[in-house]
Design an enzyme around this catalytic site. Sequence first.
Site, mmCIF file in Angstrom:
data_model
loop_
_atom_site.group_PDB
_atom_site.id
_atom_site.type_symbol
_atom_site.label_atom_id
_atom_site.label_comp_id
_atom_site.label_asym_id
_atom_site.label_seq_id
_atom_site.Cartn_x
_atom_site.Cartn_y
_atom_site.Cartn_z
ATOM 1 N N CYS A 1 -10.353 68.757 71.936
ATOM 2 C CA CYS A 1 -9.899 67.404 72.300
ATOM 3 C C CYS A 1 -10.977 66.675 73.112
ATOM 4 O O CYS A 1 -11.990 66.303 72.551
ATOM 5 C CB CYS A 1 -8.556 67.464 73.024
ATOM 6 S SG CYS A 1 -7.724 65.853 73.056
ATOM 7 N N GLU B 1 -5.069 75.591 70.410
ATOM 8 C CA GLU B 1 -4.484 76.527 71.379
ATOM 9 C C GLU B 1 -2.976 76.317 71.516
ATOM 10 O O GLU B 1 -2.233 77.261 71.828
ATOM 11 C CB GLU B 1 -5.196 76.410 72.736
ATOM 12 C CG GLU B 1 -4.734 75.297 73.650
ATOM 13 C CD GLU B 1 -5.175 73.903 73.242
ATOM 14 O OE1 GLU B 1 -4.770 72.932 73.923
ATOM 15 O OE2 GLU B 1 -5.922 73.768 72.242
ATOM 16 N N HIS C 1 -5.464 70.287 68.991
ATOM 17 C CA HIS C 1 -5.290 71.354 69.987
ATOM 18 C C HIS C 1 -4.854 72.658 69.314
ATOM 19 O O HIS C 1 -3.656 72.989 69.303
ATOM 20 C CB HIS C 1 -4.246 70.948 71.032
ATOM 21 C CG HIS C 1 -4.752 70.009 72.068
ATOM 22 N ND1 HIS C 1 -5.233 70.430 73.288
ATOM 23 C CD2 HIS C 1 -4.858 68.654 72.073
ATOM 24 C CE1 HIS C 1 -5.608 69.384 74.007
ATOM 25 N NE2 HIS C 1 -5.399 68.295 73.288
#
Length: 233
Positions: free
Chosen positions: A106, A211, A209
């Site tokens: 990001c 994660e 994102h």
Amino acid sequence: MQPKIAIFASVDAERAGAVLHTYVHAIEESGGLPLLIPYMKHTEFLDEITALCDGFLFTGGGDLDPNLFGEPISPHCGKIEPLRDEWDFASAHRALTSGKPILGICRGIQVLNVALGGTLYQDIPTEYKTEICHSQTNGLHAYSHSIRIVEGSPLHALLGKSEIKGNSFHHQAIKALGRGLVPCAYAEDGIIEAVYSVEHPYLRAYQWHPERLFDADLYHKKIFSEFVGACRS
């Protein structure tokens, strides 16, 4: 031995640092040892951190100061944290010259792009014609839009897919690419969603994102397992 991976924390006006646990979780579950690196006044300590660590993760956060890429601040630019800009760019320049693996997420993809001489859209809704909402409101761990992967790119080789679903929590994005960066994924509207470097041994960066989707599917696990594997080797 687990590779030591520096995760650079956010920093606010009070010099408070923070890292969301999703980054720590993804690195830990992929076999890495996450080391949280807070803002420090003396950037020369980054030389020791760079020598100590096997890889570097640049995390998400607020907007970059457009002055860093030679533009005046737009009325639509979000909140800027000068201390974080200072810390992230000092860290990025050391990581880039180290030759060690780098992962950007990001804000991280934006930091790396600008550190390499690129520019950003300060605000997608007012600077880029699109019908895609790049700032989703349907939950941190939900999918948002499709991500089209460039065939022949390292990401295509890793995932074996031409398209996956991702999430989206940004209103800035890459405009002009930095030195050596090549797109390996796009949103359906043409916004760059992932890049790699042809000049650095291992640099991967993602606008979405992964994660936050780490526990949701194998594809996002692979992004972190590849990075941690590169740090180990």
